[in-house]
Design a protein around this motif. Structure first.
Motif, mmCIF file in Angstrom:
data_model
loop_
_atom_site.group_PDB
_atom_site.id
_atom_site.type_symbol
_atom_site.label_atom_id
_atom_site.label_comp_id
_atom_site.label_asym_id
_atom_site.label_seq_id
_atom_site.Cartn_x
_atom_site.Cartn_y
_atom_site.Cartn_z
ATOM 1 N N SER A 41 0.868 -1.170 0.000
ATOM 2 C CA SER A 41 0.000 0.000 0.000
ATOM 3 C C SER A 41 0.911 1.228 0.000
ATOM 4 O O SER A 41 1.801 1.317 0.839
ATOM 5 N N PRO A 42 0.711 2.173 -0.944
ATOM 6 C CA PRO A 42 1.610 3.332 -0.981
ATOM 7 C C PRO A 42 1.612 4.107 0.334
ATOM 8 O O PRO A 42 2.604 4.693 0.722
ATOM 9 N N GLU A 43 0.484 4.097 1.038
ATOM 10 C CA GLU A 43 0.448 4.677 2.375
ATOM 11 C C GLU A 43 -0.391 3.761 3.266
ATOM 12 O O GLU A 43 -1.268 3.058 2.765
ATOM 13 N N PRO A 44 -0.132 3.774 4.575
ATOM 14 C CA PRO A 44 -0.889 2.870 5.448
ATOM 15 C C PRO A 44 -2.389 3.148 5.349
ATOM 16 O O PRO A 44 -2.788 4.300 5.174
ATOM 17 N N PRO A 45 -3.227 2.125 5.440
ATOM 18 C CA PRO A 45 -4.663 2.355 5.398
ATOM 19 C C PRO A 45 -5.082 3.276 6.544
ATOM 20 O O PRO A 45 -4.686 3.027 7.688
ATOM 21 N N PRO A 46 -5.838 4.340 6.248
ATOM 22 C CA PRO A 46 -6.272 5.225 7.334
ATOM 23 C C PRO A 46 -7.062 4.482 8.414
ATOM 24 O O PRO A 46 -6.963 4.813 9.588
ATOM 25 N N ALA A 47 -7.807 3.462 7.994
ATOM 26 C CA ALA A 47 -8.591 2.706 8.987
ATOM 27 C C ALA A 47 -8.745 1.269 8.529
ATOM 28 O O ALA A 47 -8.714 0.988 7.332
ATOM 29 N N ILE A 48 -8.886 0.362 9.491
ATOM 30 C CA ILE A 48 -9.176 -1.050 9.197
ATOM 31 C C ILE A 48 -10.405 -1.411 10.024
ATOM 32 O O ILE A 48 -10.409 -1.238 11.243
ATOM 33 N N TYR A 49 -11.451 -1.851 9.331
ATOM 34 C CA TYR A 49 -12.678 -2.229 10.022
ATOM 35 C C TYR A 49 -12.780 -3.746 10.067
ATOM 36 O O TYR A 49 -12.453 -4.414 9.088
ATOM 37 N N TRP A 50 -13.256 -4.255 11.175
ATOM 38 C CA TRP A 50 -13.509 -5.695 11.317
ATOM 39 C C TRP A 50 -15.011 -5.914 11.443
ATOM 40 O O TRP A 50 -15.691 -5.134 12.126
ATOM 41 N N SER A 78 -9.482 0.536 4.673
ATOM 42 C CA SER A 78 -10.186 1.582 3.920
ATOM 43 C C SER A 78 -9.599 1.816 2.531
ATOM 44 O O SER A 78 -10.260 2.395 1.685
ATOM 45 N N ASN A 79 -8.365 1.350 2.274
ATOM 46 C CA ASN A 79 -7.788 1.595 0.939
ATOM 47 C C ASN A 79 -7.297 0.320 0.252
ATOM 48 O O ASN A 79 -6.443 0.383 -0.627
ATOM 49 N N ALA A 80 -7.808 -0.826 0.667
ATOM 50 C CA ALA A 80 -7.386 -2.095 0.048
ATOM 51 C C ALA A 80 -8.549 -3.074 0.076
ATOM 52 O O ALA A 80 -9.556 -2.833 0.750
ATOM 53 N N ASN A 81 -8.379 -4.171 -0.649
ATOM 54 C CA ASN A 81 -9.435 -5.192 -0.701
ATOM 55 C C ASN A 81 -9.698 -5.777 0.675
ATOM 56 O O ASN A 81 -8.796 -5.860 1.500
ATOM 57 N N LEU A 82 -10.931 -6.235 0.870
ATOM 58 C CA LEU A 82 -11.236 -6.876 2.139
ATOM 59 C C LEU A 82 -10.897 -8.365 2.059
ATOM 60 O O LEU A 82 -10.704 -8.901 0.974
ATOM 61 N N LYS A 83 -10.815 -9.003 3.205
ATOM 62 C CA LYS A 83 -10.526 -10.429 3.265
ATOM 63 C C LYS A 83 -11.387 -11.057 4.359
ATOM 64 O O LYS A 83 -11.665 -10.407 5.360
ATOM 65 N N THR A 84 -11.772 -12.302 4.133
ATOM 66 C CA THR A 84 -12.667 -12.977 5.074
ATOM 67 C C THR A 84 -12.060 -14.298 5.546
ATOM 68 O O THR A 84 -11.398 -14.981 4.776
ATOM 69 N N VAL A 85 -12.283 -14.617 6.797
ATOM 70 C CA VAL A 85 -11.873 -15.905 7.348
ATOM 71 C C VAL A 85 -13.096 -16.476 8.068
ATOM 72 O O VAL A 85 -13.896 -15.725 8.625
ATOM 73 N N VAL A 86 -13.261 -17.788 7.986
ATOM 74 C CA VAL A 86 -14.367 -18.429 8.701
ATOM 75 C C VAL A 86 -13.793 -19.106 9.943
ATOM 76 O O VAL A 86 -12.884 -19.932 9.840
ATOM 77 N N VAL A 87 -14.311 -18.705 11.100
ATOM 78 C CA VAL A 87 -13.833 -19.245 12.375
ATOM 79 C C VAL A 87 -14.820 -20.302 12.855
ATOM 80 O O VAL A 87 -16.028 -20.068 12.862
ATOM 81 N N HIS A 88 -14.281 -21.461 13.200
ATOM 82 C CA HIS A 88 -15.093 -22.555 13.736
ATOM 83 C C HIS A 88 -14.661 -22.755 15.181
ATOM 84 O O HIS A 88 -13.503 -23.108 15.422
ATOM 85 N N VAL A 89 -15.551 -22.484 16.108
ATOM 86 C CA VAL A 89 -15.233 -22.728 17.517
ATOM 87 C C VAL A 89 -15.662 -24.149 17.832
ATOM 88 O O VAL A 89 -16.839 -24.497 17.703
#
Ligand SMILES: *[C@@H]1O[C@H](CO)[C@@H](O)[C@H](O)[C@H]1NC(C)=O
Length: 166
Positions: A63-72, A120-131
């Motif tokens: 990323s040319p600059e760090p993402p301003p925010a990361i949402y979960w 906020s400035n890159a593709n999102l990614k998903t993981v499936v958690v199995h407890v």
């Protein structure tokens, strides 16, 4: 002035500006078109024993600059760090490579499901958690490779660590 709109990776390379004098003079420079990538360690599936700590690590690279925010999000709902459930925290370290850790203590069945890391400035990614049902003394977190994870005794509050890169 040379302008390239909607640059693609294939636009990377040497560009030269020439003046048609005799002999011709010119100046060249290299243009590198980068595309940020998002990874969650252990994706697409993580298996966690009930009672252990879920540690989701999201990494944003190139990323040319760090993402301003990361949402979960959890099952498409934004994660509430002040919910009555408690024990949910996020730590984000910004830099050339930005890493965001989502920590969920005392994992229980309702914590299963889809977790998405959305910079906020890159593709999102998903993981499936199995407890997994059934307690395990030294909780094992399985995500591609086996590793032991010890219970976190320190109660982490929402902390945002910002390391300004370069
Ligand atoms: C979470 O996992 C990352 C590696 O994926 C590790 O560096 C970090 O220390 C872990 N955090 C905790 C609190 O276990």
């Amino acid at each position: 002035m040379l302008q390239i709109r909607y640059p693609q990776r294939r636009d990377s390379g040497f560009y030269e500006c020439q003046v048609s004098t005799t002999p011709p003079i010119g100046h060249s420079m290299y243009l590198s078109v980068v595309e940020p990538i998002t990874i969650i360690i252990g994706e697409p599936d993580m298996y966690i024993y009930k009672g252990s700590t879920i540690n989701l690590t999201c990494v944003v690279k190139h990323s040319p600059e760090p993402p301003p925010a990361i949402y979960w999000t959890h099952n498409s709902q934004e994660i509430n760090y002040d919910s009555p459930r408690g024990g949910v925290s996020v730590i984000t370290e910004k830099g050339d490579v930005t890493t965001s850790y989502l920590l969920i203590q005392r994992a229980n069945t309702p914590d299963s499901g889809k977790y998405t890391c959305n910079p906020s400035n890159a593709n999102l990614k998903t993981v499936v958690v199995h407890v997994l049902n059934g307690e395990h003394p030294a909780a094992i977190q399985y995500g591609g490779q086996l590793r032991l994870q010890y219970p976190v005794s320190v109660f982490l509050l929402s902390v945002v660590v910002t390391l300004i890169g370069s």
